[in-house]
Design a protein around this motif. Sequence first.
Motif, PDB file in Angstrom:
ATOM      1  N   THR A 193       0.828  -1.210   0.000  1.00  0.00           N
ATOM      2  CA  THR A 193       0.000   0.000   0.000  1.00  0.00           C
ATOM      3  C   THR A 193       0.859   1.255   0.000  1.00  0.00           C
ATOM      4  O   THR A 193       0.559   2.232  -0.705  1.00  0.00           O
ATOM      5  N   TYR A 194       1.926   1.228   0.771  1.00  0.00           N
ATOM      6  CA  TYR A 194       2.818   2.396   0.850  1.00  0.00           C
ATOM      7  C   TYR A 194       3.439   2.697  -0.514  1.00  0.00           C
ATOM      8  O   TYR A 194       3.517   3.864  -0.928  1.00  0.00           O
ATOM      9  N   ALA A 195       3.903   1.649  -1.208  1.00  0.00           N
ATOM     10  CA  ALA A 195       4.515   1.845  -2.519  1.00  0.00           C
ATOM     11  C   ALA A 195       3.504   2.370  -3.534  1.00  0.00           C
ATOM     12  O   ALA A 195       3.867   3.112  -4.460  1.00  0.00           O
ATOM     13  N   LYS A 196       2.239   2.015  -3.369  1.00  0.00           N
ATOM     14  CA  LYS A 196       1.196   2.479  -4.281  1.00  0.00           C
ATOM     15  C   LYS A 196       0.817   3.929  -3.984  1.00  0.00           C
ATOM     16  O   LYS A 196       0.561   4.714  -4.905  1.00  0.00           O
ATOM     17  N   ASP A 197       0.813   4.316  -2.713  1.00  0.00           N
ATOM     18  CA  ASP A 197       0.441   5.678  -2.336  1.00  0.00           C
ATOM     19  C   ASP A 197       1.568   6.683  -2.575  1.00  0.00           C
ATOM     20  O   ASP A 197       1.311   7.841  -2.926  1.00  0.00           O
ATOM     21  N   TYR A 198       2.808   6.257  -2.352  1.00  0.00           N
ATOM     22  CA  TYR A 198       3.966   7.151  -2.507  1.00  0.00           C
ATOM     23  C   TYR A 198       5.015   6.491  -3.404  1.00  0.00           C
ATOM     24  O   TYR A 198       6.100   6.112  -2.944  1.00  0.00           O
ATOM     25  N   PRO A 199       4.735   6.326  -4.685  1.00  0.00           N
ATOM     26  CA  PRO A 199       5.652   5.566  -5.555  1.00  0.00           C
ATOM     27  C   PRO A 199       7.025   6.204  -5.696  1.00  0.00           C
ATOM     28  O   PRO A 199       8.046   5.505  -5.626  1.00  0.00           O
ATOM     29  N   ALA A 200       7.094   7.533  -5.890  1.00  0.00           N
ATOM     30  CA  ALA A 200       8.387   8.184  -6.091  1.00  0.00           C
ATOM     31  C   ALA A 200       9.249   8.099  -4.830  1.00  0.00           C
ATOM     32  O   ALA A 200      10.441   7.758  -4.896  1.00  0.00           O
ATOM     33  N   GLN A 201       8.661   8.401  -3.684  1.00  0.00           N
ATOM     34  CA  GLN A 201       9.420   8.353  -2.431  1.00  0.00           C
ATOM     35  C   GLN A 201       9.861   6.936  -2.101  1.00  0.00           C
ATOM     36  O   GLN A 201      10.979   6.711  -1.622  1.00  0.00           O
ATOM     37  N   PHE A 202       8.972   5.981  -2.381  1.00  0.00           N
ATOM     38  CA  PHE A 202       9.334   4.600  -2.072  1.00  0.00           C
ATOM     39  C   PHE A 202      10.487   4.123  -2.962  1.00  0.00           C
ATOM     40  O   PHE A 202      11.428   3.485  -2.473  1.00  0.00           O
TER      41      PHE A 202
END
Length: 294
Positions: free
Chosen positions: A109-118
Amino acid sequence: MKIEPSPCYSHSSSVLVMAAPRNSANESVRVMRDEENAKFEDSPTAKKPKLEGRYPLTTWELAAALGVFLIFSTGLFCIYWTMPAAEYGRIKLPRTVSDLRMLKEHLATYAKDYPAQFILGYCSTYIFMQTFMIPGTIFMSLLAGALFGVIRGLLLVVFNATAGASSCYFLSKLIGRPLVIWLWPEKLRFFQAEIAKRRDKLLNYMLFLRITPTLPNLFINLASPIVDIPFHVFFLATLIGLIPASYITVRAGLALGDLKSVKDLYDFKTLSVLFLIGFVSIIPTLLKRKRIYE
């Protein structure tokens, strides 16, 4: 590790070093080590040189290594500090496949919500681990496949592995020689002799080493600048040669539920395919040798 006393140092040399003033001790050790390294390089078949039980780095070399590590660590900390907060607890590097499954569930979920930061955090972590030879990058490769699929995961892994290996190459160029000679003298001598025989087709040979598990990637990263492999050859061989193994690992990340251990990634069939691809890469070298002997 038990280090035997070196037979190549005479009693008089030891006494001389012990009796030298404190401010010239490091210089005396450096001169002795440089002479030993010169003998090592000039004669690949010479008797194995052994260092004394002391730590192989001088004070300045150790300070340089710590300085580089501090710079990388500070950069990584700043990246993590500016990333959006997660809803779950502290992230830790996975050490088993079960740890990786749990991490994947948390990060999806984190990678989907914040793709660039992740992706920035992922790449920074991977390159940091590769640069300083921290085990666990295979789990990072599996994670890339689990989160991004085969194509994007493969691009990420190859980019990070190449960048991290290149960074390790330059770090070894700075302080790696005494460490590699101290840790792997026999393996380094073998590698140096093989490189000397294949200077005309060096890229093909490096591709073979990268594709196949003949030598560990860690050793190749550290030893390449010591045996004078040009960086452009090292870079191209790493960029291209890591693709087959990275593809296998990334694709396995799509089915983490079926994976019991990382040892399952490289069974006999997989290793056979890698060696087949590796032998294809050295066909030009074999053909040239055949023409020379004819």
